[in-house]
Design a protein around this motif. Sequence first.
Motif, PDB file in Angstrom:
ATOM      1  N   SER A 131     -10.105   0.957  -9.598  1.00 46.12           N
ATOM      2  CA  SER A 131      -9.913   0.670 -11.017  1.00 46.12           C
ATOM      3  C   SER A 131     -11.020  -0.215 -11.554  1.00 46.12           C
ATOM      4  N   GLY A 132     -11.164  -0.203 -12.870  1.00 48.02           N
ATOM      5  CA  GLY A 132     -12.147  -1.034 -13.550  1.00 48.02           C
ATOM      6  C   GLY A 132     -11.526  -1.689 -14.754  1.00 48.02           C
ATOM      7  N   LEU A 133     -12.056  -2.851 -15.113  1.00 50.35           N
ATOM      8  CA  LEU A 133     -11.469  -3.662 -16.173  1.00 50.35           C
ATOM      9  C   LEU A 133     -12.581  -4.250 -17.026  1.00 50.35           C
ATOM     10  N   ARG A 134     -12.381  -4.240 -18.346  1.00 47.51           N
ATOM     11  CA  ARG A 134     -13.374  -4.839 -19.233  1.00 47.51           C
ATOM     12  C   ARG A 134     -13.483  -6.336 -18.992  1.00 47.51           C
ATOM     13  N   ASP A 135     -14.703  -6.844 -19.166  1.00 45.01           N
ATOM     14  CA  ASP A 135     -14.939  -8.273 -18.942  1.00 45.01           C
ATOM     15  C   ASP A 135     -14.090  -9.158 -19.842  1.00 45.01           C
ATOM     16  N   ASP A 136     -13.818  -8.691 -21.063  1.00 42.92           N
ATOM     17  CA  ASP A 136     -13.080  -9.528 -22.004  1.00 42.92           C
ATOM     18  C   ASP A 136     -11.570  -9.323 -21.910  1.00 42.92           C
ATOM     19  N   SER A 137     -11.108  -8.626 -20.868  1.00 40.75           N
ATOM     20  CA  SER A 137      -9.673  -8.453 -20.641  1.00 40.75           C
ATOM     21  C   SER A 137      -9.200  -9.449 -19.584  1.00 40.75           C
ATOM     22  N   PRO A 138      -8.027 -10.000 -19.761  1.00 41.26           N
ATOM     23  CA  PRO A 138      -7.512 -10.919 -18.729  1.00 41.26           C
ATOM     24  C   PRO A 138      -7.227 -10.176 -17.436  1.00 41.26           C
ATOM     25  N   LEU A 139      -7.355 -10.867 -16.337  1.00 46.58           N
ATOM     26  CA  LEU A 139      -7.114 -10.265 -15.037  1.00 46.58           C
ATOM     27  C   LEU A 139      -5.624  -9.987 -14.863  1.00 46.58           C
ATOM     28  N   PRO A 140      -5.241  -8.747 -14.515  1.00 41.96           N
ATOM     29  CA  PRO A 140      -3.814  -8.451 -14.323  1.00 41.96           C
ATOM     30  C   PRO A 140      -3.238  -9.242 -13.147  1.00 41.96           C
ATOM     31  N   ARG A 141      -1.938  -9.383 -13.156  1.00 40.00           N
ATOM     32  CA  ARG A 141      -1.303 -10.093 -12.046  1.00 40.00           C
ATOM     33  C   ARG A 141      -1.394  -9.259 -10.768  1.00 40.00           C
ATOM     34  N   ALA A 142      -1.439  -9.936  -9.653  1.00 41.35           N
ATOM     35  CA  ALA A 142      -1.599  -9.281  -8.355  1.00 41.35           C
ATOM     36  C   ALA A 142      -0.282  -8.652  -7.911  1.00 41.35           C
ATOM     37  N   PRO A 143      -0.349  -7.609  -7.066  1.00 39.59           N
ATOM     38  CA  PRO A 143       0.894  -7.030  -6.537  1.00 39.59           C
ATOM     39  C   PRO A 143       1.616  -8.043  -5.648  1.00 39.59           C
ATOM     40  N   ALA A 144       2.937  -8.098  -5.794  1.00 40.06           N
ATOM     41  CA  ALA A 144       3.716  -9.078  -5.032  1.00 40.06           C
ATOM     42  C   ALA A 144       5.043  -8.523  -4.541  1.00 40.06           C
ATOM     43  N   GLY A 145       5.301  -7.245  -4.790  1.00 43.37           N
ATOM     44  CA  GLY A 145       6.577  -6.652  -4.377  1.00 43.37           C
ATOM     45  C   GLY A 145       6.573  -6.267  -2.905  1.00 43.37           C
ATOM     46  N   PRO A 146       7.657  -5.682  -2.460  1.00 43.20           N
ATOM     47  CA  PRO A 146       7.727  -5.239  -1.057  1.00 43.20           C
ATOM     48  C   PRO A 146       6.779  -4.080  -0.796  1.00 43.20           C
ATOM     49  N   ILE A 147       6.263  -4.013   0.418  1.00 38.35           N
ATOM     50  CA  ILE A 147       5.339  -2.948   0.800  1.00 38.35           C
ATOM     51  C   ILE A 147       6.130  -1.702   1.198  1.00 38.35           C
ATOM     52  N   ALA A 148       5.699  -0.561   0.683  1.00 41.94           N
ATOM     53  CA  ALA A 148       6.297   0.734   1.057  1.00 41.94           C
ATOM     54  C   ALA A 148       5.192   1.596   1.661  1.00 41.94           C
ATOM     55  N   MET A 149       5.588   2.480   2.591  1.00 41.03           N
ATOM     56  CA  MET A 149       4.621   3.365   3.242  1.00 41.03           C
ATOM     57  C   MET A 149       4.812   4.798   2.757  1.00 41.03           C
ATOM     58  N   GLU A 150       3.727   5.452   2.394  1.00 37.24           N
ATOM     59  CA  GLU A 150       3.730   6.872   2.032  1.00 37.24           C
ATOM     60  C   GLU A 150       3.189   7.670   3.210  1.00 37.24           C
ATOM     61  N   ARG A 151       3.700   8.871   3.397  1.00 39.96           N
ATOM     62  CA  ARG A 151       3.199   9.724   4.485  1.00 39.96           C
ATOM     63  C   ARG A 151       2.511  10.951   3.902  1.00 39.96           C
ATOM     64  N   TYR A 152       1.427  11.360   4.560  1.00 39.68           N
ATOM     65  CA  TYR A 152       0.666  12.541   4.167  1.00 39.68           C
ATOM     66  C   TYR A 152       0.552  13.446   5.391  1.00 39.68           C
ATOM     67  N   PRO A 153       1.561  14.283   5.633  1.00 42.36           N
ATOM     68  CA  PRO A 153       1.549  15.135   6.843  1.00 42.36           C
ATOM     69  C   PRO A 153       0.373  16.112   6.835  1.00 42.36           C
ATOM     70  N   SER A 154      -0.142  16.375   8.025  1.00 42.47           N
ATOM     71  CA  SER A 154      -1.244  17.332   8.217  1.00 42.47           C
ATOM     72  C   SER A 154      -2.446  16.998   7.340  1.00 42.47           C
ATOM     73  N   ARG A 155      -2.703  15.703   7.201  1.00 45.32           N
ATOM     74  CA  ARG A 155      -3.887  15.234   6.465  1.00 45.32           C
ATOM     75  C   ARG A 155      -4.578  14.183   7.324  1.00 45.32           C
ATOM     76  N   ALA A 156      -5.900  14.092   7.160  1.00 45.23           N
ATOM     77  CA  ALA A 156      -6.686  13.092   7.886  1.00 45.23           C
ATOM     78  C   ALA A 156      -7.705  12.473   6.948  1.00 45.23           C
ATOM     79  N   PHE A 157      -7.952  11.185   7.145  1.00 42.37           N
ATOM     80  CA  PHE A 157      -8.994  10.498   6.385  1.00 42.37           C
ATOM     81  C   PHE A 157     -10.309  10.595   7.141  1.00 42.37           C
ATOM     82  N   PRO A 158     -11.426  10.699   6.428  1.00 44.32           N
ATOM     83  CA  PRO A 158     -12.728  10.807   7.112  1.00 44.32           C
ATOM     84  C   PRO A 158     -13.130   9.469   7.729  1.00 44.32           C
TER      85      PRO A 158
END
Length: 218
Positions: A131-158
Amino acid sequence: MLAAAAFAPRLADSRRTADAPTQQAAETPTPPAAEEARAEAPAEAPTPPAPSPAPAAAPEPERTAAFRLAFDNRDIAGAQIAALRNVDQPGCLAACRRRADCRAYVFDKWNHACRLKADAIAFTLNPRATSGLRDDSPLPRAPAGPIAMERYPSRAFPGEGYRIDASEGPQACEALCRDDAVCVAFTFRLDEGVCHLFATTGEYFPNALADSGGKRQN
């Protein structure tokens, strides 16, 4: 008759006498003082030329908004104003810069998609997003919720990732990623029995001998 003849010369003489002053006045030379005054009189100043018109002001160059450096693995929660497909990250950034109402963008690097945002409320953890943000925009709040895992069957990252561990299966590999703060995605190689952990990812691709997954956090 003699009287008339005698009178005629006198009349002619009187006319010559009357005309004499006029002729004398016409022939009277200009006094030297007047000639000197005329010579000494300053010549009339020439009329200055009209000033040239001022050159037209050059148009100001179009100003484009400045953006902060891209935030890898970050999505942005906020009002969406446009969605684009089949673009790269520079194209996504350029599309946002062209719109005065665009405050942020999110680029999906796995699917080459772009979302433009009117505001940026909060960051979310998403391994497919940059993501990208304009310089004159305030910084959004950081993620703080619980972590969830997504699965991608039959896929591989390079690539190999930043860590490779032997693992009993995809579930064990997923647990390794969940417990590692640096890890945002993993690939388990079924044919090798090893787990690859990634701090950033490229576009995943089909692979029948692999299972992958990634972290999500709001």
